[in-house]
Design a protein around this motif. Structure first.
Motif, short mmCIF file in Angstrom:
data_model
loop_
_atom_site.label_atom_id
_atom_site.label_comp_id
_atom_site.label_asym_id
_atom_site.label_seq_id
_atom_site.Cartn_x
_atom_site.Cartn_y
_atom_site.Cartn_z
N PRO A 96 33.29 36.75 34.19
CA PRO A 96 32.75 37.01 35.54
C PRO A 96 32.61 38.50 35.83
O PRO A 96 33.32 39.33 35.26
CB PRO A 96 33.80 36.37 36.45
CG PRO A 96 34.52 35.38 35.59
CD PRO A 96 34.53 35.98 34.23
N TYR A 97 31.71 38.81 36.73
CA TYR A 97 31.53 40.19 37.17
C TYR A 97 32.60 40.54 38.20
O TYR A 97 33.04 39.68 38.97
CB TYR A 97 30.17 40.38 37.82
CG TYR A 97 29.01 40.34 36.86
CD1 TYR A 97 28.57 41.50 36.24
CD2 TYR A 97 28.33 39.15 36.61
CE1 TYR A 97 27.50 41.47 35.37
CE2 TYR A 97 27.26 39.11 35.75
CZ TYR A 97 26.85 40.28 35.12
OH TYR A 97 25.78 40.25 34.26
N PRO A 98 33.03 41.79 38.27
CA PRO A 98 33.98 42.19 39.31
C PRO A 98 33.27 42.28 40.66
O PRO A 98 32.05 42.48 40.73
CB PRO A 98 34.46 43.57 38.85
CG PRO A 98 33.30 44.12 38.06
CD PRO A 98 32.70 42.91 37.36
N LEU A 99 34.02 42.13 41.73
CA LEU A 99 33.47 42.29 43.06
C LEU A 99 33.48 43.78 43.38
O LEU A 99 34.46 44.34 43.89
CB LEU A 99 34.30 41.51 44.09
CG LEU A 99 33.87 41.65 45.56
CD1 LEU A 99 32.39 41.39 45.75
CD2 LEU A 99 34.69 40.71 46.43
N ASP A 100 32.37 44.45 43.04
CA ASP A 100 32.24 45.89 43.26
C ASP A 100 30.87 46.17 43.87
O ASP A 100 30.17 45.25 44.30
CB ASP A 100 32.43 46.65 41.95
CG ASP A 100 31.46 46.19 40.86
OD1 ASP A 100 30.50 45.44 41.17
OD2 ASP A 100 31.65 46.57 39.69
N ALA A 101 30.50 47.44 43.93
CA ALA A 101 29.23 47.83 44.54
C ALA A 101 28.05 47.18 43.84
O ALA A 101 27.09 46.72 44.49
CB ALA A 101 29.08 49.35 44.53
N ALA A 102 28.09 47.13 42.51
CA ALA A 102 27.00 46.51 41.76
C ALA A 102 26.86 45.03 42.09
O ALA A 102 25.75 44.49 42.17
CB ALA A 102 27.21 46.71 40.26
#
Length: 554
Positions: free
Chosen positions: A8-14
């Motif tokens: 999974p992708y991290p919950l960040d700006a991207a």
């Protein structure tokens, strides 16, 4: 979207940026289906479109934040991105559901801006988001987007308790929202009778699905279910009356206007405004904070709703939509003809409403996009529409909006008004009882016979057709060109009037901005009466964000 090893992708700006993009895609696909099931609180068939436009504004703000950091050679953090998304949604929020979603994003921002985007942070953000939507609505009703938001937060709580990651929490919230959405017809009578789910809740499900996709990397294209599969309200013991307002108190016919505006005001003034608007109508939603608010209400007296905003602070981007007397459970009836006018200042917006036109109020430096004008034409619910841009710089934008509306079956005439006073002149001769072509000719002729002028204050030293001006000088512009440079607003206005009336005239129109001196109108009226015989003068209040003085000579 794909990702190696399915991590999974991290919950960040991207991820926020990806979320915006995916949300726009899914709302673009679902927009018409959501519009079609929009029966509550008003069956005006635009919830999907309003949500799309709200997220479009949010996405633009996020892209601007990324561009700003790129220019500075830095990378945006989660707080930058989610803050931009919430702010963009706030200033671009449309309709009841769009305004509520803007508040939901603000609630998430309050939590996520101070975290690293963990699963627990997302769980807390969704809970805060759901709670903040109830705080924003004057009289919450279950079976709406509020209920769906709460169910999403409940599901996120359960997932986070099992030590899931942010992607799993988001997916759980999406599934919880989908389940709650299918139950809305059993909670709200108007939905059950129509056999549909709540349109605003449908949009929220799409938004949460996009978040789950952005974090998991697994893009779903399954349409959101819009038909009801829950028991009808009678079987479920639903007590909400058919045709209730968004706050549950309205009558079957409902107020005539939807009024939306951005407002610069303090917390105390907004608290008083809530009370004032709650007494004027229903569907009251006030969202925002830190001095900037988005106000939404349904009323019979649109002018009173705008005036309440003026008393509270500085309203702008005023949008007033006439529901056309539509029942809350029927599609709004198409009217034969309508007028849409772009105006600077809330005062002129109220004047347009009194004249039977739909205003698109803007403030200096923030011209409307063609999509905003197209939406105003759609909301007019008319077969024939006159569009008044009231600004030479909006000619191409208005033309593009008119062309788009024509492809949707609306007959649109672009009246070539170059200033607000020309729009006032055109509205003065508007007559719905005559043929469309005759009305267009009369309005165009009235606008063309009106010379226009504006008094402004120079912000910096610059060259003009009348010479070099310094910051603070008063500029008198006639038909868009600077012809007088002065130091006093009243004296400069008198000079401009004399120049305009030297070629003749029968009527002078004065539109006063909020910052105009108190005695300005009286002194100018006396000047015209004494120096130019048989010339009448009429005065209007332009309100905040109008120029200090607008002048029209017919």
């Amino acid at each position: 979207m794909t990702q190696e090893d399915d991590v999974p992708y991290p919950l960040d700006a991207a991820a926020v940026r990806s979320w915006c993009g995916l949300a726009l895609e899914v709302l673009g696909r679902e927009r018409e289906r959501i519009d079609a099931i929009n029966v509550y609180p008003v069956a005006d068939g635009d919830t999907g479109t309003n949500l799309y436009l709200t997220l479009e504004s949010a996405a633009r703000a996020v892209e601007a934040a990324f561009d700003g950091h790129t220019s500075a050679g830095t990378a945006p953090c989660l707080a930058d991105a989610i803050g931009a998304m919430a702010h963009g949604a706030l200033i671009g929020a449309r309709g009841n559901s769009g305004t509520i979603v803007a508040q939901l994003l603000r609630g998430m921002t309050e939590v996520l801006a101070a975290t690293d985007g963990s699963a627990d942070a997302l769980r807390r953000a969704l809970r805060r988001a759901a709670a903040s939507t109830y705080e924003a609505v004057a009289h919450p009703v279950e079976g709406t987007v509020l209920t769906v938001a709460t169910a999403a937060a409940d599901a996120a709580e359960r997932a986070a308790a099992g030590a899931a990651g942010a992607a799993e929490v988001a997916r759980a919230a999406h599934e919880g929202a989908r389940t709650a959405l299918q139950a809305t017809p059993g909670q709200l009578a108007v939905l059950g009778r129509a056999g549909v789910v709540d349109a605003g809740g449908c949009g929220l499900v799409a938004l949460l699905g996009a978040l789950a996709d952005a974090l998991s990397g697994e893009v779903s294209v399954t349409p959101v279910a819009v038909r009801a599969d829950a028991p009808l309200p009678e079987a479920a013991g639903c007590e909400v009356a058919d045709g209730a307002a968004a706050d549950g108190r309205g009558d079957p016919e409902g107020p005539a206007f939807e009024v939306i505006y951005l407002l610069e005001a303090g917390d105390a003034a907004v608290a008083r405004l809530r009370t004032r608007l709650d007494g004027l109508g229903d569907s009251l939603v006030v969202v925002g904070g830190d001095g900037l608010w988005n106000v939404h209400v349904h009323v019979d007296d649109a002018g009173a709703a705008v005036e309440a905003g003026i008393e509270a602070g500085r309203p702008y981007r005023v949008r007033i939509t006439h529901f056309g007397g539509a029942s809350r459970i029927k599609e709004p009836a198409m009217t034969a003809r309508a007028v849409v006018a772009v105006v600077p200042g809330a005062g002129l917006a109220g004047l347009c409403v009194e004249a039977g036109a739909m205003p698109v109020a803007v403030r200096p430096g923030e011209p409307p996009a063609s999509g905003e004008l197209v939406q105003a034409i759609r909301q007019a619910h008319a077969r024939e529409v006159m569009l008044l841009p009231n600004d030479p710089d909006l000619r191409h934008t208005a033309a593009a909006a008119a062309e788009q509306a024509r492809t949707e079956g609306v007959r649109v005439a672009l009246i070539p008004t170059r200033a607000a006073v020309q729009g006032i002149a055109a509205l003065a001769v508007h007559e719905p009882g005559r043929s469309f072509d005759e009305d267009v000719v009369a309005m165009t002729a009235a606008a063309g016979a009106t010379r226009y002028a504006e008094l402004a204050v120079a912000e910096r030293q610059s060259w003009t057709m009348a010479g070099v001006c310094q910051a603070g000088d008063v500029l008198g512009l006639i038909d868009g060109d600077v012809v007088v440079i002065g130091s006093d607003l009243t004296r400069t206005a008198m000079t401009v009037l004399d120049r305009m009336l030297s070629a003749g005239g029968e009527m002078v129109t004065l539109v006063l901005g909020a910052d105009a001196p108190g005695a300005l109108a009286e002194r100018l009226e006396r000047h015209v009466r004494e120096r130019h015989l048989a010339v009448d003068t009429v005065v209007y209040e332009g309100g905040q964000h109008a120029a200090p003085l607008l002048i029209g000579v017919e």
